[in-house]
Design a protein around this motif. Structure first.
Motif, PDB file in Angstrom:
ATOM      1  N   ALA A 107      -6.924  45.341 -39.495  1.00  0.00           N
ATOM      2  CA  ALA A 107      -6.225  45.965 -38.380  1.00  0.00           C
ATOM      3  C   ALA A 107      -4.857  45.329 -38.227  1.00  0.00           C
ATOM      4  O   ALA A 107      -4.720  44.105 -38.302  1.00  0.00           O
ATOM      5  CB  ALA A 107      -7.025  45.815 -37.099  1.00  0.00           C
ATOM      6  N   LYS A 108      -3.841  46.179 -38.017  1.00  0.00           N
ATOM      7  CA  LYS A 108      -2.472  45.691 -37.870  1.00  0.00           C
ATOM      8  C   LYS A 108      -1.858  46.342 -36.643  1.00  0.00           C
ATOM      9  O   LYS A 108      -1.783  47.579 -36.557  1.00  0.00           O
ATOM     10  CB  LYS A 108      -1.653  46.030 -39.121  1.00  0.00           C
ATOM     11  CG  LYS A 108      -0.232  45.533 -39.057  1.00  0.00           C
ATOM     12  CD  LYS A 108       0.514  45.884 -40.331  1.00  0.00           C
ATOM     13  CE  LYS A 108       1.956  45.435 -40.237  1.00  0.00           C
ATOM     14  NZ  LYS A 108       2.722  45.868 -41.411  1.00  0.00           N
ATOM     15  N   LEU A 109      -1.426  45.525 -35.704  1.00  0.00           N
ATOM     16  CA  LEU A 109      -0.790  46.024 -34.495  1.00  0.00           C
ATOM     17  C   LEU A 109       0.583  46.592 -34.843  1.00  0.00           C
ATOM     18  O   LEU A 109       1.374  45.951 -35.540  1.00  0.00           O
ATOM     19  CB  LEU A 109      -0.645  44.882 -33.479  1.00  0.00           C
ATOM     20  CG  LEU A 109      -0.145  45.245 -32.097  1.00  0.00           C
ATOM     21  CD1 LEU A 109      -1.101  46.225 -31.412  1.00  0.00           C
ATOM     22  CD2 LEU A 109       0.016  43.987 -31.260  1.00  0.00           C
ATOM     23  N   ARG A 110       0.826  47.808 -34.363  1.00  0.00           N
ATOM     24  CA  ARG A 110       2.145  48.435 -34.591  1.00  0.00           C
ATOM     25  C   ARG A 110       3.083  48.041 -33.463  1.00  0.00           C
ATOM     26  O   ARG A 110       2.667  47.517 -32.436  1.00  0.00           O
ATOM     27  CB  ARG A 110       1.998  49.950 -34.639  1.00  0.00           C
ATOM     28  CG  ARG A 110       1.117  50.412 -35.778  1.00  0.00           C
ATOM     29  CD  ARG A 110       0.910  51.890 -35.723  1.00  0.00           C
ATOM     30  NE  ARG A 110       1.815  52.515 -36.684  1.00  0.00           N
ATOM     31  CZ  ARG A 110       2.020  53.811 -36.755  1.00  0.00           C
ATOM     32  NH1 ARG A 110       1.434  54.635 -35.914  1.00  0.00           N
ATOM     33  NH2 ARG A 110       2.823  54.301 -37.654  1.00  0.00           N
ATOM     34  N   GLY A 123       3.822  50.994 -28.477  1.00  0.00           N
ATOM     35  CA  GLY A 123       2.763  50.995 -27.473  1.00  0.00           C
ATOM     36  C   GLY A 123       1.629  50.049 -27.808  1.00  0.00           C
ATOM     37  O   GLY A 123       1.840  48.866 -28.047  1.00  0.00           O
ATOM     38  N   ALA A 124       0.430  50.584 -27.860  1.00  0.00           N
ATOM     39  CA  ALA A 124      -0.766  49.795 -28.156  1.00  0.00           C
ATOM     40  C   ALA A 124      -1.416  50.284 -29.447  1.00  0.00           C
ATOM     41  O   ALA A 124      -2.624  50.179 -29.619  1.00  0.00           O
ATOM     42  CB  ALA A 124      -1.749  49.889 -26.995  1.00  0.00           C
ATOM     43  N   GLN A 125      -0.632  50.840 -30.358  1.00  0.00           N
ATOM     44  CA  GLN A 125      -1.181  51.415 -31.584  1.00  0.00           C
ATOM     45  C   GLN A 125      -1.595  50.338 -32.576  1.00  0.00           C
ATOM     46  O   GLN A 125      -0.922  49.316 -32.731  1.00  0.00           O
ATOM     47  CB  GLN A 125      -0.165  52.338 -32.250  1.00  0.00           C
ATOM     48  CG  GLN A 125       0.130  53.581 -31.457  1.00  0.00           C
ATOM     49  CD  GLN A 125       1.122  54.486 -32.161  1.00  0.00           C
ATOM     50  OE1 GLN A 125       1.532  54.238 -33.286  1.00  0.00           O
ATOM     51  NE2 GLN A 125       1.507  55.558 -31.497  1.00  0.00           N
ATOM     52  N   HIS A 181      -8.223  55.174 -43.614  1.00  0.00           N
ATOM     53  CA  HIS A 181      -7.186  54.675 -42.724  1.00  0.00           C
ATOM     54  C   HIS A 181      -7.270  55.474 -41.431  1.00  0.00           C
ATOM     55  O   HIS A 181      -7.430  56.694 -41.461  1.00  0.00           O
ATOM     56  CB  HIS A 181      -5.797  54.887 -43.330  1.00  0.00           C
ATOM     57  CG  HIS A 181      -5.573  54.128 -44.589  1.00  0.00           C
ATOM     58  ND1 HIS A 181      -4.909  52.934 -44.609  1.00  0.00           N
ATOM     59  CD2 HIS A 181      -5.927  54.379 -45.862  1.00  0.00           C
ATOM     60  CE1 HIS A 181      -4.859  52.485 -45.847  1.00  0.00           C
ATOM     61  NE2 HIS A 181      -5.478  53.356 -46.632  1.00  0.00           N
ATOM     62  N   PHE A 182      -7.154  54.802 -40.291  1.00  0.00           N
ATOM     63  CA  PHE A 182      -7.121  55.528 -39.033  1.00  0.00           C
ATOM     64  C   PHE A 182      -6.321  54.763 -37.994  1.00  0.00           C
ATOM     65  O   PHE A 182      -6.078  53.570 -38.117  1.00  0.00           O
ATOM     66  CB  PHE A 182      -8.532  55.865 -38.523  1.00  0.00           C
ATOM     67  CG  PHE A 182      -9.482  54.699 -38.441  1.00  0.00           C
ATOM     68  CD1 PHE A 182      -9.672  54.027 -37.256  1.00  0.00           C
ATOM     69  CD2 PHE A 182     -10.192  54.295 -39.559  1.00  0.00           C
ATOM     70  CE1 PHE A 182     -10.559  52.958 -37.185  1.00  0.00           C
ATOM     71  CE2 PHE A 182     -11.091  53.235 -39.491  1.00  0.00           C
ATOM     72  CZ  PHE A 182     -11.256  52.569 -38.295  1.00  0.00           C
ATOM     73  N   LEU A 183      -5.902  55.487 -36.971  1.00  0.00           N
ATOM     74  CA  LEU A 183      -5.055  54.950 -35.923  1.00  0.00           C
ATOM     75  C   LEU A 183      -5.870  54.787 -34.645  1.00  0.00           C
ATOM     76  O   LEU A 183      -6.615  55.686 -34.250  1.00  0.00           O
ATOM     77  CB  LEU A 183      -3.885  55.908 -35.664  1.00  0.00           C
ATOM     78  CG  LEU A 183      -2.898  55.495 -34.590  1.00  0.00           C
ATOM     79  CD1 LEU A 183      -2.107  54.276 -35.048  1.00  0.00           C
ATOM     80  CD2 LEU A 183      -1.965  56.643 -34.276  1.00  0.00           C
ATOM     81  N   VAL A 184      -5.724  53.648 -34.016  1.00  0.00           N
ATOM     82  CA  VAL A 184      -6.338  53.386 -32.719  1.00  0.00           C
ATOM     83  C   VAL A 184      -5.192  53.262 -31.718  1.00  0.00           C
ATOM     84  O   VAL A 184      -4.164  52.654 -32.019  1.00  0.00           O
ATOM     85  CB  VAL A 184      -7.167  52.076 -32.749  1.00  0.00           C
ATOM     86  CG1 VAL A 184      -7.799  51.810 -31.401  1.00  0.00           C
ATOM     87  CG2 VAL A 184      -8.221  52.128 -33.843  1.00  0.00           C
ATOM     88  N   ASP A 185      -5.341  53.848 -30.549  1.00  0.00           N
ATOM     89  CA  ASP A 185      -4.288  53.800 -29.535  1.00  0.00           C
ATOM     90  C   ASP A 185      -4.927  53.869 -28.154  1.00  0.00           C
ATOM     91  O   ASP A 185      -6.119  54.152 -28.017  1.00  0.00           O
ATOM     92  CB  ASP A 185      -3.320  54.972 -29.738  1.00  0.00           C
ATOM     93  CG  ASP A 185      -1.981  54.782 -29.042  1.00  0.00           C
ATOM     94  OD1 ASP A 185      -1.754  53.705 -28.447  1.00  0.00           O
ATOM     95  OD2 ASP A 185      -1.157  55.703 -29.101  1.00  0.00           O
TER      96      ASP A 185
END
Length: 67
Positions: free
Chosen positions: A8-11, A14-16, A25-29
C-alpha cells in the motif's frame, strides 16, 4: 492456503491509497466528508465486501456439496 503480500502506498491526493496484491491493483479512498476524494471504496467498504464475499463463496460450496 498461500502466502499473501499486500503493498500500500499513500498518494498525495486526499486520503487515497494505491494498493497492490498479486497482479491486482486497486484504489482505497475516503469520502469527501472524511477528507478524501471518494475516488474508490473506503477501507470499511473493502472489509465488508471481503467478509460478505467469503460468506457467499462458503455458502455456495456448502450447497454444491449437498447430495
Amino acid at each position: 492456503m498461500g502466502k499473501y503480500i499486500v503493498n500500500a502506498k499513500l498518494r498525495k491526493v486526499g486520503a487515497q491509497v494505491d494498493t497492490q496484491t498479486g497482479i491486482h491493483h486497486f484504489l482505497v479512498d475516503e469520502p469527501v466528508a472524511g477528507g478524501g476524494t471518494d475516488a474508490g471504496p473506503n477501507p470499511v467498504q473493502y472489509l465488508l465486501s471481503a467478509v460478505s464475499s467469503c460468506m457467499a463463496i462458503t455458502a455456495n460450496d456448502i450447497v454444491r456439496r449437498q447430495p
